[in-house]
Structures are given as C-alpha cells and as structure tokens.
Design an enzyme around this catalytic site. Structure first.
Site, PDB file in Angstrom:
ATOM      1  N   SER A 158      -9.850   0.219  10.361  1.00 57.96           N
ATOM      2  CA  SER A 158     -11.177  -0.274  10.723  1.00 57.96           C
ATOM      3  C   SER A 158     -11.291  -1.800  11.251  1.00 57.96           C
ATOM      4  O   SER A 158     -10.501  -1.806  12.317  1.00 57.96           O
ATOM      5  CB  SER A 158     -12.040  -0.101   9.641  1.00 57.96           C
ATOM      6  OG  SER A 158     -13.387  -0.263   9.790  1.00 57.96           O
ATOM      7  N   ASP A 182      -8.805   4.678  13.181  1.00 61.24           N
ATOM      8  CA  ASP A 182     -10.352   4.630  13.357  1.00 61.24           C
ATOM      9  C   ASP A 182     -10.975   3.154  13.331  1.00 61.24           C
ATOM     10  O   ASP A 182     -11.511   2.541  12.539  1.00 61.24           O
ATOM     11  CB  ASP A 182     -11.209   5.425  12.356  1.00 61.24           C
ATOM     12  CG  ASP A 182     -12.604   5.815  12.904  1.00 61.24           C
ATOM     13  OD1 ASP A 182     -12.518   6.124  13.954  1.00 61.24           O
ATOM     14  OD2 ASP A 182     -13.548   5.918  12.196  1.00 61.24           O
ATOM     15  N   HIS A 252     -15.183   8.313   8.642  1.00 63.04           N
ATOM     16  CA  HIS A 252     -14.295   7.164   8.779  1.00 63.04           C
ATOM     17  C   HIS A 252     -12.821   7.176   8.050  1.00 63.04           C
ATOM     18  O   HIS A 252     -11.776   6.689   8.397  1.00 63.04           O
ATOM     19  CB  HIS A 252     -15.147   5.817   8.454  1.00 63.04           C
ATOM     20  CG  HIS A 252     -14.729   4.520   8.936  1.00 63.04           C
ATOM     21  ND1 HIS A 252     -14.223   4.189  10.281  1.00 63.04           N
ATOM     22  CD2 HIS A 252     -14.736   3.242   8.425  1.00 63.04           C
ATOM     23  CE1 HIS A 252     -13.864   3.168  10.596  1.00 63.04           C
ATOM     24  NE2 HIS A 252     -14.309   2.637   9.370  1.00 63.04           N
TER      25      HIS A 252
END
Length: 451
Positions: A158, A182, A252
């Site tokens: 992330s 991601d 996610h």
C-alpha cells in the site's frame, strides 16, 4: 575459590544468554495513538536465519554494532502501509519467516508505525517521504560498508509501495527489485511518476493490484503488473457494507495473502498478458510466445525468472484468477468448442475434470458465449484443482433462460489444452448436450490432422 569462579562464569553466561534472547518487537500502538497522532519515528528490525524469529533493533548510525548483519548477504526490506488503528500488521512475521526459509537473507522490517498510525490519512501520506529519506540514508550507509545495491529487494504494501519507490528514485534506480503489493491509490492517482512508484525506481519492479476501485492504484506502475481477478472484488471478500471493516480492507489485504502463497510455494498462478480483464476471460489472451521457452510469467516471488524479458518489453499487464482461500491458485485450460447446430446457440459451459475420485470444476459464466456451426469458439476454463491425469470429463450447457424452451448443443468436437504444462490435447467428438443435463465421457488424444 574454584567453585566461586565457576559460579561467576555460569552467572555471566546466563546473563549473556538472556541478553542474546532479548527480542525487539514491532511497535504496538492503539486507536488512541492514531486519534491524537504520534511524532514520526522509524525503527528497523533485523531478522536472520541465525536468530530466527528474534528481531534486533538496528542502529541508524553504527552498523558494526550488529555483527549478525552480514552485508555480503542480500537484504530484503518489508515496508508496511497505513495503520489507522495502530496495531502491528498480522502478516509481517509470517512473511519474514517465509523469506528466510526461501533464502539466506537479511530481512529488515521497516516499522514506521509512528507515522502510519494516524486517523488522518493525509498525514500518513505526508510521512511517506520522511520514511523514504530515513531508509535512503540507511541504505547509503550499507553501500559505504560494501553492500551491493543490486542485491536489495524492497517489498512495499500500500503506502509502503510508494515509500519503496521514493527510496529507489533517491538511489537512482540502483536497487535490484521493488515488489509493490496493491500500491495505495488515494492521493497518488493522477500524480507524476516522481510523486509515486513507477518502473524507473529499481532495476526490476513487479506490482500486484487487488483493489483498484477503492484503496489501490488502477494504472500499471511496474515492468510487470499483475491484476488478480481483474484487480477488483476478490473472491471470498464481503460484497456489502454490512460486513463491517472487512468490506473496506479485504480486497486490499488480499495482495499480501497472495504473495505469501507464492513464497510458501503452495502453488503457482500463471498470469497472461492482456489489455483487459474482459479479453482475458474471453480467452483472447492465451498466447505466451513473447516470453519464448519460459512461457507465461508466474505471479509472485519467483517472477524474477522473467526479469530480463520483462525489462526489455518495458511494461506488461497480466491477469490471473484465484480462489477465495489459500491455496489461491487455479489451473487454466483452453477449451475449444465446435458445434453443428444449424442455428447459433448462446449459453454457458460448466466443465469438470475427474481423476481417482477427485473432481475439479470450471464454470465459464462471466458472460453468455456464442456457438456457431463449424466455427471454433475458444473459452478460458479456470479449474479449482489441478488434475494431473484426466480420466473423465463432464460437460453441462445452460442458457439461464427459465421461461424459454430448453436447447440442445450438438458438439462436433471439443478439445481441452492445459496452459501451464506441455501435454497432448484431449478431445471428444460428437457429443449431444441437453440444456442443464450433465454428460460425462472419457477424453481421447486429439487427432493430429485436426490441429
């Protein structure tokens, strides 16, 4: 006197053992910290095979204080993302253990929880640059002590993906590899390359997308970008907001779980280069000739086997599908169907493979497929189990039209081609499929003249 000396040595040994077993841990903060905010601080926790699950807090100024930090070994940095509740990432130690099981490494967990734990996401985004500056200085110190930058691998999750990109850019793309799981989308979408991760940040950049319609980044960022299940709506994740927090974070977080599977070598997911997920599902992107004898790339830790080809290609978007739980990988077949019905038929196929009591199912229902007389229709079948030796095949045709009369699909020929291994094609000729009725048969090797 002898006894006293012996006891003294024993006591000193015990003290040293206790000191040696002191393990430093990831910062465990809470919602209170996230609510009021914390002053930025970064901690680097070193893990090696010698010390197993015991982490050592690294000095930012004196590497000689850590004799177990062998700079001749490759070093992997794990960089977490946004932590709105302040809790440690549940996956980080599992990833560390799997990395050490695969290779003799220095694994450094980058604990920037004091900076990531903040209800104000924009503040956490601001802190990514501070984290990157700190890591850059540390890696430069490693380089001065003889470490090879090309042997450094950064795994960023992330916001951690963009931190890794900033570090790579600061070091003029000299680090070996960045794996981005991601990468965060909010505050980074639409920004120029210097303000986010991109393929020029390392010698090789591989990216996984699992939540492009919410928390993740939609566009391609690396030398190779993997879109699991199209990058949205991961199997097994909640579909409604009534599921609570999991609705927002499940897609996610799936990126980490998929990467852990690749580390664990539970199974492998072959990814197919394609311009869109829709084309991939339609079976239009099953050709891997551009990769030569290596075949299509496999997602995850071992994608470096394709590094030279991928860097030469510049940027490659690939797609693969997964199951809802680990092991996530599926087995891909190309299914070619030719019918001899006078009129075209529209519908869906369910294919089952059987071996020794085991059944593997592929339901091809993302859209209604058209079957025309003497015209080969190519479909992609994704099976939930890998059947090595197929003894029997079952087929079912359906239209999902409840009110209309049931149709028949008169199959002149059907062939099944495994896409992950070199095997002879399996065929069957002259099969009559009545709608919603399953037909089973033993496949035979395809006639060479037909292919």
């Amino acid at each position: 006197m002898f006894l006293w000396q012996y006891l003294t040595v024993l006591l000193l040994t015990a003290v040293q053992l206790c000191k040696a077993q002191k393990c430093d841990k990831f910062s465990d903060l809470n919602l209170g910290h996230a609510f009021i905010g914390t002053s930025f601080r970064i901690r680097l926790l070193l893990y090696t095979r010698e010390y197993g699950s015991c982490g050592t807090l690294m000095s930012h100024t004196n590497l000689s204080a850590h004799p177990q930090f062998n700079l001749s070994r490759p070093t992997t940095f794990i960089v977490h993302g946004y932590r709105p509740t302040g809790s440690p990432p549940v996956w980080v130690h599992n990833m560390t253990a799997l990395l050490l099981a695969r290779k003799d490494l220095n694994v450094i967990i980058v604990d920037w929880n004091h900076g990531a734990a903040n209800l104000n996401y924009f503040k956490a985004v601001e802190n990514t640059q501070k984290a990157a500056a700190n890591l850059t200085a540390f890696i430069k110190m490693m380089q001065e002590r003889g470490a090879s930058l090309s042997s450094i691998h950064m795994i960023g999750v992330s916001l951690g993906a963009h931190i890794s990109g900033f570090v790579g850019a600061n070091l003029n793309a000299s680090i070996g590899r960045i794996t981005a799981l991601d990468p965060a989308g909010p505050q980074f979408t639409g920004t120029p390359p210097e303000e986010r991760l991109d393929s020029s940040d390392a010698q090789f950049v591989d990216v996984l997308h699992t939540d492009i319609d919410a928390l993740g980044f939609r566009e391609a960022l690396g030398h190779i970008d993997f879109y699991a299940n199209g990058g949205t709506d991961q199997p097994g994740c909640p579909k409604t907001i009534f599921s609570g927090g999991a609705y927002f974070k499940c897609d996610h977080q799936r990126s980490v779980l998929l990467f852990l599977d690749s580390l664990n070598q539970t199974c492998s997911s072959t990814a197919f280069p394609c311009s869109s997920y829709s084309d991939f599902l339609d079976g239009k992107c099953l050709n891997c000739d551009r990769f030569g004898a290596a075949g299509c790339p496999v997602f995850g830790y071992d994608v470096t086997r394709w590094k030279n080809i991928l860097v030469k290609l510049g940027q490659t978007k690939t797609f693969f599908t997964t199951k809802a739980k680990s092991p996530f990988c599926m087995t891909s077949y190309r299914v070619d169907v030719m019918i001899w019905n006078k009129d075209a038929r529209w519908g869906y196929l369910t294919v089952k493979l059987h071996h020794n009591g085991t059944e593997s199912v592929a339901t091809i229902d993302h859209k209604s497929s058209q079957f025309k007389k003497y015209t080969e229709t190519t479909l992609l079948a994704q099976f939930d189990k890998d059947i090595q030796s197929v003894e029997k095949v079952s087929l079912k045709f359906s239209t999902k039209n409840v009110c209309k009369p049931k149709y028949k699909l008169r199959v002149l020929r059907i062939s099944l081609t495994p896409l992950e291994r070199k095997e002879r094609l399996l065929c069957r000729y002259d099969v009559l499929l009545e709608e919603n009725s399953e037909v089973a048969f033993r496949p035979i090797p395809c006639e060479e003249s037909n292919f």
